[in-house]
Scaffold this active site. Structure first.
Site, PDB file in Angstrom:
ATOM      1  N   ARG A 115       0.836  -1.204   0.000  1.00 14.42           N
ATOM      2  CA  ARG A 115       0.000   0.000   0.000  1.00 14.42           C
ATOM      3  C   ARG A 115       0.866   1.247   0.000  1.00 14.42           C
ATOM      4  O   ARG A 115       1.789   1.378   0.802  1.00 14.42           O
ATOM      5  CB  ARG A 115      -0.911   0.005   1.241  1.00 14.42           C
ATOM      6  N   ARG A 171      -5.880   1.668  -4.708  1.00 19.57           N
ATOM      7  CA  ARG A 171      -4.957   1.065  -3.752  1.00 19.57           C
ATOM      8  C   ARG A 171      -4.886  -0.439  -3.921  1.00 19.57           C
ATOM      9  O   ARG A 171      -5.858  -1.076  -4.331  1.00 19.57           O
ATOM     10  CB  ARG A 171      -5.345   1.406  -2.328  1.00 19.57           C
ATOM     11  N   ASP A 189      -6.583  -1.837   1.475  1.00 18.65           N
ATOM     12  CA  ASP A 189      -6.998  -0.889   2.493  1.00 18.65           C
ATOM     13  C   ASP A 189      -7.678  -1.708   3.585  1.00 18.65           C
ATOM     14  O   ASP A 189      -8.473  -2.601   3.272  1.00 18.65           O
ATOM     15  CB  ASP A 189      -7.980   0.127   1.890  1.00 18.65           C
ATOM     16  N   ASP A 205      -9.826  -0.903   6.904  1.00 15.17           N
ATOM     17  CA  ASP A 205     -10.466   0.105   7.744  1.00 15.17           C
ATOM     18  C   ASP A 205     -10.999  -0.533   9.021  1.00 15.17           C
ATOM     19  O   ASP A 205     -11.593  -1.609   8.980  1.00 15.17           O
ATOM     20  CB  ASP A 205     -11.649   0.750   7.019  1.00 15.17           C
TER      21      ASP A 205
END
Length: 160
Positions: A81, A90, A93, A95
């Protein structure tokens, strides 16, 4: 502590990257308890880019929130990343959506995730695996959040 994480990618071999990410999460964060289906989703925020693959996982972890954030960011870096632009394309990711029912407002971390209720690509997989989990601030279930979400972006189950 049970946490919900959202995996997202729109570059490279997304399936292989997710497999690597899930392995690294189990090795460094904790066991995965539940995985949603894989979802092909339209880009959100910055829409002129390839579609994303998204998945929500529920993980059991002993790490405190800021250490959990550090570990997810380390996994992102290990998998290539590069942070160039907000909401940009990307390789991976990760989250942090929920940390149990805790509400955290720190300069480097907000939980529940601040955009969670606005994003179908997050709510569809969340409602799939935890429809009755209640958002600790909005006091609505994931299914209800999805039902009232105004985002009409495409979110389609990926058949693999």
């Amino acid at each position: 502590m049970n946490v919900f994480l959202l995996l997202g990618a729109n570059l490279g071999d997304r399936l292989a990257t997710f497999q690597q990410a899930r392995k690294r999460i189990e090795d460094t964060i904790g066991p995965i308890r539940v995985e949603s289906s894989l979802w092909e989703t339209a880009a959100w925020g910055l829409t002129d880019q390839p579609a994303f693959l998204n998945q929500v996982i529920e993980v059991d972890t002993e790490w405190e929130p800021l250490e959990l954030l550090r570990r997810t960011q380390a996994i992102e870096m290990e998998l290539g990343r590069v942070r160039k632009e907000k909401w940009g394309a990307r390789l991976i990711d990760i989250d942090l959506l929920y940390y149990g029912t805790e509400v955290i407002n720190e300069p480097e971390l907000s939980i529940p995730h601040p955009y969670l209720a606005e994003r179908r690509f997050t709510l569809v997989p969340l409602a799939e695996i935890a429809p009755d989990f209640i958002h600790p601030v909005l006091q609505l279930t994931q299914q209800r959040l999805l039902d009232v979400c105004t985002d009409n972006s495409s979110v389609l189950r990926l058949e693999v």
